[in-house]
Design a protein around this motif. Sequence first.
Motif, PDB file in Angstrom:
ATOM      1  N   TRP A 116       0.813  -1.223   0.000  1.00  0.00           N
ATOM      2  CA  TRP A 116       0.000   0.000   0.000  1.00  0.00           C
ATOM      3  C   TRP A 116       0.842   1.266   0.000  1.00  0.00           C
ATOM      4  O   TRP A 116       0.325   2.359   0.043  1.00  0.00           O
ATOM      5  CB  TRP A 116      -0.989   0.010   1.162  1.00  0.00           C
ATOM      6  N   SER A 141      -1.983   3.401  -6.621  1.00  0.00           N
ATOM      7  CA  SER A 141      -3.331   3.591  -7.160  1.00  0.00           C
ATOM      8  C   SER A 141      -4.270   2.532  -6.579  1.00  0.00           C
ATOM      9  O   SER A 141      -3.823   1.451  -6.184  1.00  0.00           O
ATOM     10  CB  SER A 141      -3.320   3.475  -8.689  1.00  0.00           C
ATOM     11  N   PRO A 142      -5.567   2.812  -6.548  1.00  0.00           N
ATOM     12  CA  PRO A 142      -6.528   1.806  -6.079  1.00  0.00           C
ATOM     13  C   PRO A 142      -6.430   0.495  -6.875  1.00  0.00           C
ATOM     14  O   PRO A 142      -6.554  -0.586  -6.303  1.00  0.00           O
ATOM     15  CB  PRO A 142      -7.883   2.488  -6.276  1.00  0.00           C
ATOM     16  N   ALA A 143      -6.186   0.597  -8.179  1.00  0.00           N
ATOM     17  CA  ALA A 143      -6.078  -0.618  -9.006  1.00  0.00           C
ATOM     18  C   ALA A 143      -4.859  -1.444  -8.594  1.00  0.00           C
ATOM     19  O   ALA A 143      -4.942  -2.675  -8.484  1.00  0.00           O
ATOM     20  CB  ALA A 143      -5.988  -0.233 -10.479  1.00  0.00           C
ATOM     21  N   GLU A 144      -3.719  -0.779  -8.361  1.00  0.00           N
ATOM     22  CA  GLU A 144      -2.512  -1.478  -7.912  1.00  0.00           C
ATOM     23  C   GLU A 144      -2.746  -2.158  -6.565  1.00  0.00           C
ATOM     24  O   GLU A 144      -2.318  -3.289  -6.340  1.00  0.00           O
ATOM     25  CB  GLU A 144      -1.366  -0.480  -7.713  1.00  0.00           C
ATOM     26  N   MET A 145      -3.412  -1.454  -5.666  1.00  0.00           N
ATOM     27  CA  MET A 145      -3.675  -1.990  -4.339  1.00  0.00           C
ATOM     28  C   MET A 145      -4.592  -3.212  -4.424  1.00  0.00           C
ATOM     29  O   MET A 145      -4.348  -4.228  -3.776  1.00  0.00           O
ATOM     30  CB  MET A 145      -4.280  -0.917  -3.431  1.00  0.00           C
ATOM     31  N   GLU A 146      -5.624  -3.137  -5.244  1.00  0.00           N
ATOM     32  CA  GLU A 146      -6.551  -4.256  -5.423  1.00  0.00           C
ATOM     33  C   GLU A 146      -5.817  -5.472  -5.970  1.00  0.00           C
ATOM     34  O   GLU A 146      -6.006  -6.595  -5.494  1.00  0.00           O
ATOM     35  CB  GLU A 146      -7.696  -3.848  -6.360  1.00  0.00           C
ATOM     36  N   GLU A 147      -4.965  -5.250  -6.970  1.00  0.00           N
ATOM     37  CA  GLU A 147      -4.206  -6.340  -7.575  1.00  0.00           C
ATOM     38  C   GLU A 147      -3.289  -6.997  -6.535  1.00  0.00           C
ATOM     39  O   GLU A 147      -3.221  -8.221  -6.441  1.00  0.00           O
ATOM     40  CB  GLU A 147      -3.377  -5.811  -8.751  1.00  0.00           C
ATOM     41  N   MET A 149      -3.651  -7.009  -3.284  1.00  0.00           N
ATOM     42  CA  MET A 149      -4.472  -7.687  -2.276  1.00  0.00           C
ATOM     43  C   MET A 149      -4.945  -9.044  -2.794  1.00  0.00           C
ATOM     44  O   MET A 149      -4.992 -10.023  -2.061  1.00  0.00           O
ATOM     45  CB  MET A 149      -5.664  -6.810  -1.876  1.00  0.00           C
ATOM     46  N   GLN A 150      -5.288  -9.111  -4.088  1.00  0.00           N
ATOM     47  CA  GLN A 150      -5.732 -10.371  -4.670  1.00  0.00           C
ATOM     48  C   GLN A 150      -4.607 -11.407  -4.681  1.00  0.00           C
ATOM     49  O   GLN A 150      -4.835 -12.586  -4.429  1.00  0.00           O
ATOM     50  CB  GLN A 150      -6.245 -10.153  -6.114  1.00  0.00           C
ATOM     51  N   ARG A 151      -3.385 -10.957  -4.920  1.00  0.00           N
ATOM     52  CA  ARG A 151      -2.226 -11.872  -4.950  1.00  0.00           C
ATOM     53  C   ARG A 151      -1.947 -12.450  -3.572  1.00  0.00           C
ATOM     54  O   ARG A 151      -1.434 -13.555  -3.454  1.00  0.00           O
ATOM     55  CB  ARG A 151      -0.977 -11.147  -5.463  1.00  0.00           C
ATOM     56  N   ALA A 153      -4.282 -12.883  -1.118  1.00  0.00           N
ATOM     57  CA  ALA A 153      -5.480 -13.435  -0.476  1.00  0.00           C
ATOM     58  C   ALA A 153      -5.236 -14.885  -0.058  1.00  0.00           C
ATOM     59  O   ALA A 153      -4.642 -15.667  -0.785  1.00  0.00           O
ATOM     60  CB  ALA A 153      -6.665 -13.341  -1.416  1.00  0.00           C
TER      61      ALA A 153
END
Length: 154
Positions: A116, A141-147, A149-151, A153
């Motif tokens: 983050w 960016s929010p997109a980078e953070m989402e990606e 977080m998915q990795r 999980a």
Amino acid sequence: MNKIPDGYTSITPFIVFDDTTAAIKFYKQALNAEVNMSMPLSDGTIMYAELQIGSAKLMIGAPCCEAEGGEKTKSAQSLGGSPVSFYVYVEDVQTAFDQANTAGMTVKKTIEDMFWGDRMGTLTDPFGLEWTIAEHVRDVSPAEMEEAMQRMAC
């Protein structure tokens, strides 16, 4: 008169310590805390104090009864730890982390870069509280953070 006193935010942590004098001394050394005010009892025990750590205020006090006939408040130390932790932003994470460790905090997680955008490490103080010390090193960016977080999980 302001409804929220000058220098305060909407939420100010209040922590109960078995020995407020020791807590004040420790946080001065570990986190450069300054005492804004204190209320000692006749025996020298500090019943209540307000500390300033960076731009944040922290209220501390000794265990006491909340109200007549009420149950005595408890410290994290008396409970064997706390579910509450503190996230402290600083200008130089390595210097602040080393200072806290040298003062007596135990390293729980060494300093590392997080997805983050913060560089951070976590320590536990002698009173059973956890402190994460961090500095923001890059905007994410929010997109980078989402990606990211998915990795990670489970």
